[in-house]
Design a protein around this motif. Structure first.
Motif, PDB file in Angstrom:
ATOM      1  N   THR A   1       0.832  -1.203   0.000  1.00 58.67           N
ATOM      2  CA  THR A   1       0.000   0.000   0.000  1.00 58.67           C
ATOM      3  C   THR A   1       0.862   1.248   0.000  1.00 58.67           C
ATOM      4  OG1 THR A   1      -1.624  -1.230   1.285  1.00 58.67           O
ATOM      5  CG2 THR A   1      -1.899   1.148   1.182  1.00 58.67           C
ATOM      6  N   TRP A   2       1.871   1.253   0.845  1.00 52.64           N
ATOM      7  CA  TRP A   2       2.767   2.401   0.963  1.00 52.64           C
ATOM      8  C   TRP A   2       3.505   2.658  -0.346  1.00 52.64           C
ATOM      9  CZ3 TRP A   2       8.323   2.561   1.475  1.00 52.64           C
ATOM     10  CH2 TRP A   2       8.817   3.797   1.905  1.00 52.64           C
TER      11      TRP A   2
ATOM     12  N   THR B   1       2.510   2.038  -3.457  1.00 47.26           N
ATOM     13  CA  THR B   1       1.644   2.654  -4.463  1.00 47.26           C
ATOM     14  C   THR B   1       1.283   4.086  -4.088  1.00 47.26           C
ATOM     15  OG1 THR B   1      -0.297   1.658  -3.413  1.00 47.26           O
ATOM     16  CG2 THR B   1       0.661   0.491  -5.283  1.00 47.26           C
ATOM     17  N   GLU B   2       1.103   4.353  -2.793  1.00 45.45           N
ATOM     18  CA  GLU B   2       0.720   5.697  -2.372  1.00 45.45           C
ATOM     19  C   GLU B   2       1.885   6.682  -2.396  1.00 45.45           C
ATOM     20  OE1 GLU B   2      -1.028   5.244   1.462  1.00 45.45           O
ATOM     21  OE2 GLU B   2      -2.825   4.279   0.692  1.00 45.45           O
TER      22      GLU B   2
END
Length: 154
Positions: free
Chosen positions: A41-42, A44-45
């Motif tokens: 998640t980190w 991609t963000e």
């Protein structure tokens, strides 16, 4: 690439802080699973597609430089250009780190096996070690067959 980012250590600490109460190996497995999903998640963000970021940063720099050419020198445009150049430089460094990691990954995955990668490396070494010319007295031989015949006759 991730280790150079300031938030990486915080992400690991936060993900690792959650408690699980079972046997030690299960605890380790669960924490690693949580960390993996947090990293996905980190990534991609925070990072997104690095190659797209480089293209976008380059486009921003081009737009600002075109504005400077059309409107003349203005301090605000120069300041914006400096910021855009710094962003482009950081994105390029990030992309370089990405490719370094990819090359190491390919090296570790493919090097010791009898693969296409190994054969390409061997062919490149073989080509760079070939004899392209040979000087015998005053005569210079450039043909591979002439060089081979001379070496065999010698």
């Amino acid at each position: 690439m991730w280790l150079k980012h300031d938030d990486c250590r915080k992400l690991v600490q936060e993900s690792w802080r959650n408690q699980v109460y079972v046997c030690p190996m299960f605890i380790l497995g669960q924490k690693l699973k949580r960390l993996k999903s947090a990293f996905r998640t980190w990534n991609t963000e925070v990072f997104g597609n690095i190659h797209t970021r480089v293209k976008n940063s380059l486009a921003v720099v081009d737009v600002i430089q075109n504005c400077i050419n059309e409107n003349g020198p203005e301090q605000e445009l120069f300041d914006r250009e400096v910021l855009a150049q710094n962003q482009l430089l950081s994105d390029l460094v990030m992309e370089e780190d990405f490719w370094k990691e990819k090359s190491r990954l390919n090296w570790h995955i493919s090097w010791d096996r009898n693969t296409n990668f190994f054969h390409k490396v061997t062919k490149i070494r073989q080509v760079t070690k070939t004899m392209s010319l040979l000087k015998v007295g005053d005569e210079i031989m450039t043909s591979q067959s002439d060089i081979a015949n001379h070496v065999l006759d010698y």
